[in-house]
Write a protein that holds these residues in place. Structure first.
Motif, PDB file in Angstrom:
ATOM      1  N   PRO A 196     108.809  22.946 -12.296  1.00 19.29           N
ATOM      2  CA  PRO A 196     107.366  23.224 -12.143  1.00 19.29           C
ATOM      3  C   PRO A 196     107.076  24.545 -11.420  1.00 19.29           C
ATOM      4  O   PRO A 196     106.074  25.191 -11.701  1.00 19.29           O
ATOM      5  N   ARG A 197     107.972  24.956 -10.530  1.00 17.88           N
ATOM      6  CA  ARG A 197     107.776  26.234  -9.822  1.00 17.88           C
ATOM      7  C   ARG A 197     107.924  27.407 -10.790  1.00 17.88           C
ATOM      8  O   ARG A 197     107.128  28.345 -10.779  1.00 17.88           O
ATOM      9  N   VAL A 198     108.957  27.362 -11.630  1.00 21.80           N
ATOM     10  CA  VAL A 198     109.151  28.427 -12.637  1.00 21.80           C
ATOM     11  C   VAL A 198     107.978  28.426 -13.615  1.00 21.80           C
ATOM     12  O   VAL A 198     107.457  29.479 -13.990  1.00 21.80           O
ATOM     13  N   ARG A 199     107.563  27.229 -13.997  1.00 17.79           N
ATOM     14  CA  ARG A 199     106.450  27.118 -14.953  1.00 17.79           C
ATOM     15  C   ARG A 199     105.182  27.759 -14.377  1.00 17.79           C
ATOM     16  O   ARG A 199     104.457  28.473 -15.077  1.00 17.79           O
ATOM     17  N   GLU A 200     104.919  27.521 -13.102  1.00 20.48           N
ATOM     18  CA  GLU A 200     103.753  28.144 -12.454  1.00 20.48           C
ATOM     19  C   GLU A 200     103.904  29.670 -12.445  1.00 20.48           C
ATOM     20  O   GLU A 200     102.976  30.408 -12.780  1.00 20.48           O
ATOM     21  N   ASP A 201     105.122  30.147 -12.102  1.00 20.72           N
ATOM     22  CA  ASP A 201     105.380  31.595 -12.105  1.00 20.72           C
ATOM     23  C   ASP A 201     105.084  32.219 -13.464  1.00 20.72           C
ATOM     24  O   ASP A 201     104.626  33.360 -13.558  1.00 20.72           O
ATOM     25  N   LEU A 202     105.390  31.471 -14.526  1.00 18.75           N
ATOM     26  CA  LEU A 202     105.288  32.014 -15.890  1.00 18.75           C
ATOM     27  C   LEU A 202     103.941  31.710 -16.558  1.00 18.75           C
ATOM     28  O   LEU A 202     103.811  31.828 -17.780  1.00 18.75           O
ATOM     29  N   GLY A 203     102.933  31.315 -15.759  1.00 12.77           N
ATOM     30  CA  GLY A 203     101.581  31.149 -16.308  1.00 12.77           C
ATOM     31  C   GLY A 203     101.327  29.805 -16.949  1.00 12.77           C
ATOM     32  O   GLY A 203     100.502  29.683 -17.862  1.00 12.77           O
ATOM     33  N   TYR A 204     102.029  28.766 -16.480  1.00 17.18           N
ATOM     34  CA  TYR A 204     101.854  27.379 -16.943  1.00 17.18           C
ATOM     35  C   TYR A 204     102.028  27.188 -18.452  1.00 17.18           C
ATOM     36  O   TYR A 204     101.167  26.605 -19.116  1.00 17.18           O
ATOM     37  N   PRO A 205     103.137  27.659 -19.030  1.00 14.95           N
ATOM     38  CA  PRO A 205     103.333  27.365 -20.469  1.00 14.95           C
ATOM     39  C   PRO A 205     103.573  25.871 -20.673  1.00 14.95           C
ATOM     40  O   PRO A 205     104.221  25.233 -19.848  1.00 14.95           O
ATOM     41  N   PRO A 206     103.051  25.290 -21.757  1.00 11.72           N
ATOM     42  CA  PRO A 206     103.440  23.922 -22.101  1.00 11.72           C
ATOM     43  C   PRO A 206     104.955  23.872 -22.335  1.00 11.72           C
ATOM     44  O   PRO A 206     105.535  24.846 -22.826  1.00 11.72           O
TER      45      PRO A 206
ATOM     46  N   TYR B 245     109.719  36.804 -22.839  1.00  8.86           N
ATOM     47  CA  TYR B 245     108.517  35.985 -22.634  1.00  8.86           C
ATOM     48  C   TYR B 245     107.524  36.727 -21.725  1.00  8.86           C
ATOM     49  O   TYR B 245     106.332  36.845 -22.033  1.00  8.86           O
ATOM     50  N   VAL B 246     108.015  37.240 -20.603  1.00  8.19           N
ATOM     51  CA  VAL B 246     107.143  37.920 -19.633  1.00  8.19           C
ATOM     52  C   VAL B 246     106.573  39.210 -20.236  1.00  8.19           C
ATOM     53  O   VAL B 246     105.451  39.603 -19.939  1.00  8.19           O
TER      54      VAL B 246
ATOM     55  N   VAL C 126      97.601  31.444 -18.284  1.00  6.93           N
ATOM     56  CA  VAL C 126      97.192  32.150 -17.063  1.00  6.93           C
ATOM     57  C   VAL C 126      98.009  33.436 -16.983  1.00  6.93           C
ATOM     58  O   VAL C 126      99.227  33.405 -17.182  1.00  6.93           O
ATOM     59  N   PRO C 127      97.391  34.560 -16.689  1.00  2.00           N
ATOM     60  CA  PRO C 127      98.162  35.802 -16.561  1.00  2.00           C
ATOM     61  C   PRO C 127      99.265  35.658 -15.493  1.00  2.00           C
ATOM     62  O   PRO C 127      99.049  35.022 -14.453  1.00  2.00           O
ATOM     63  N   ILE C 128     100.434  36.222 -15.781  1.00  2.00           N
ATOM     64  CA  ILE C 128     101.554  36.158 -14.831  1.00  2.00           C
ATOM     65  C   ILE C 128     101.294  37.142 -13.696  1.00  2.00           C
ATOM     66  O   ILE C 128     100.867  38.276 -13.918  1.00  2.00           O
ATOM     67  N   LYS C 129     101.527  36.686 -12.466  1.00  2.00           N
ATOM     68  CA  LYS C 129     101.243  37.528 -11.292  1.00  2.00           C
ATOM     69  C   LYS C 129     102.111  38.786 -11.312  1.00  2.00           C
ATOM     70  O   LYS C 129     103.260  38.752 -11.755  1.00  2.00           O
TER      71      LYS C 129
ATOM     72  N   GLN D  14     107.043  42.148 -11.875  1.00  2.19           N
ATOM     73  CA  GLN D  14     107.870  43.209 -11.292  1.00  2.19           C
ATOM     74  C   GLN D  14     109.312  42.731 -11.127  1.00  2.19           C
ATOM     75  O   GLN D  14     110.266  43.444 -11.448  1.00  2.19           O
ATOM     76  N   LYS D  15     109.453  41.486 -10.657  1.00  2.00           N
ATOM     77  CA  LYS D  15     110.777  40.912 -10.407  1.00  2.00           C
ATOM     78  C   LYS D  15     111.551  40.747 -11.717  1.00  2.00           C
ATOM     79  O   LYS D  15     112.764  40.926 -11.770  1.00  2.00           O
ATOM     80  N   ILE D  16     110.839  40.413 -12.800  1.00  4.66           N
ATOM     81  CA  ILE D  16     111.506  40.056 -14.063  1.00  4.66           C
ATOM     82  C   ILE D  16     111.657  41.246 -15.008  1.00  4.66           C
ATOM     83  O   ILE D  16     112.721  41.433 -15.605  1.00  4.66           O
TER      84      ILE D  16
END
Length: 465
Positions: A328-338, A371-372, A381-384, A389-391
């Motif tokens: 769920p943490r990675v999913r949030e980072d990546l803009g909540y993909p299904p 993906y990013v 949701v747009p990725i922060k 930058q990290k990816i």
């Protein structure tokens, strides 16, 4: 006419969910005549992982499966699942390949194409919807259901209206993880039905134990069609079982019109098939356990088994709980993909790396970078900026429809397999899975020569193509 219609999934998602898509065409054919008389609305029998599995594990031509099934099913529509611009693979394909694939699917006998995109980026399903309509098929536009701070009824109604306006003949709500609650199903279907005129279908999995209740509430709210699987291949990580749904609705205003006696005979046949898969170890009966972790982590059954196999390969099964929490943490980072193919693999693999290396994003798979960069489409949701930058550092993010960047590829594929091509469909098979397809073509040729050795002119060293 029956009020609620039933799509039977045993020939596709039922066995994909429980026995890793290993059911052979020859195991399906003997019961099809009986199934054709039962009164189903449609039979989902192709698409999803069946195409890959036919070639990779069963040494079968997936196109031949449609043709054989179509010969027997005279009264029931044939249905398939298409991953939008990903077709049946795991990346975007060029428009000319997608359009020809849709054309050939319908020409071989498919009637209904259910079309979805893992990110609900509707730009990725529009070409497939238009092609399905152009070649005379029923285009079922789909949104995938997930839960996040931004996924709500308002968003899903907006998607439903856009799907209807692009010309879809019906709408599917695809709950691949089995996480829709009964009252959410009621409220969602009620609102969607208020806003669109085309039929609405609900697809769910029994993973969390709620799907049959969700179906019943959706039916009360006016859903038109539900997906079920005959009982030996229902429940668990598959769909709700067909017979209890049909029996529950019998004699009510929502009667399905399906013959329960015929269903009993169909179930008896598939029980025998199921026993064989238990004996050979392909069906692990653990898939029948209700797994409420899916409500917390939203991980579908197939993704759960992928995570376990990745951890086993690294001798890190003791990290499983940590990976479940990291997803769920990675999913949030990546803009909540299904979490559905291919995004489930993208998120899951990154979560495994993060946990095993004990450092987040130390190693980043190419798929995560793509993906990013926007190569799969636009996340909800747009990725922060700090995650971007990290990816991908300062690389630019693609904002156009990803397939717009792909040149036509069909002619190139035709040239690449000219030597092995026996039917037009072979070009598409090769386009989707080049290596697996080539192995299949070579084996097909070897078997053909063994049988038709008299056709080979040994003097001239010529071989029939």
């Amino acid at each position: 006419m029956a009020k609620i219609r039933i799509t039977e999934t045993v020939l596709r998602d039922g066995h994909q969910s429980l026995i890793a898509t290993r059911m052979k065409t020859d195991e399906m054919l003997p019961i099809l005549e009986k199934m054709d008389k039962a009164g189903y609305y449609s039979m989902e029998m192709w698409g999803g992982a069946t195409f890959d599995s036919c070639l990779r594990f069963l040494n079968e031509d997936p196109w031949e499966r449609i043709r054989k099934v179509k010969k027997v099913l005279k009264n029931t529509k044939l249905q398939m699942l298409l991953r939008g611009q990903n077709i049946l693979g795991y990346k975007n394909y060029s428009d000319d390949i997608l359009i020809e694939f849709v054309n050939k699917s319908l020409a071989n006998g498919i009637d209904i194409i259910r079309i979805f995109d893992a990110l609900n980026d509707l730009r990725n399903i529009e070409k497939a919807v238009k092609a399905t309509k152009k070649y005379g098929g029923h285009a079922q536009g789909t949104f995938v259901y997930t839960i996040s701070p931004v996924h709500n009824i308002e968003l899903y109604v907006k998607l439903a209206k856009e799907i209807e306006s692009m010309g879809a003949d019906s709408l599917c709500i695809k709950d691949m993880s089995g996480i829709i609650t009964p009252y959410m199903a009621y409220n969602l279907v009620k609102e969607v039905k208020k806003n669109i005129a085309i039929p609405v279908q609900l697809h769910s999995h029994y993973t969390s134990g709620m799907a049959s209740m969700a179906y019943l509430k959706a039916i009360e709210a006016g859903v038109d069609i539900v997906d079920t699987a005959i009982s030996p291949f229902g429940l668990g990580t598959s769909q709700p079982a067909t017979e209890p749904i049909v029996a529950t609705l019998a004699g009510t205003e929502n009667d399905t019109g399906i013959d329960l006696n015929l269903l009993a005979e169909i179930a008896e046949y598939f029980k025998g098939i199921k026993e064989e898969y238990i004996e050979n170890g392909i069906l692990n009966t653990n898939v029948y356990n209700v797994d409420t972790r899916v409500l917390t982590y939203q991980i579908p059954g197939g993704m759960m088994s992928n995570l376990l196999s990745q951890l086993a390969a690294q001798n890190a099964l003791d990290k499983f709980e940590d990976v479940l929490k990291e997803v769920p943490r990675v999913r949030e980072d990546l803009g909540y993909p299904p979490l559905v193919t291919p995004t489930s693999q993208i998120v899951g693999t990154q979560a495994v790396f993060n946990v095993i290396l004990n450092e987040r994003y130390k190693i980043i798979p190419q798929e995560v970078k793509s993906y990013v960069k926007g190569m799969y489409g636009k996340p909800t949701v747009p990725i922060k900026d700090e995650i971007k930058q990290k990816i991908i550092g300062d690389e630019e993010v693609v904002t156009v429809r990803p397939a717009d960047l792909l040149p036509p590829q069909l002619e190139e594929m035709k040239k690449a397999i000219k030597e092995y091509c026996e039917q037009d469909e072979d070009v598409l098979t090769y386009a989707l899975f080049p290596q697996v397809a080539m192995n299949f073509f070579k084996q097909r040729r070897a078997e053909k020569y063994k049988i038709d050795s008299d056709l080979v002119d040994y003097e001239q060293k010529t071989y029939p193509v």
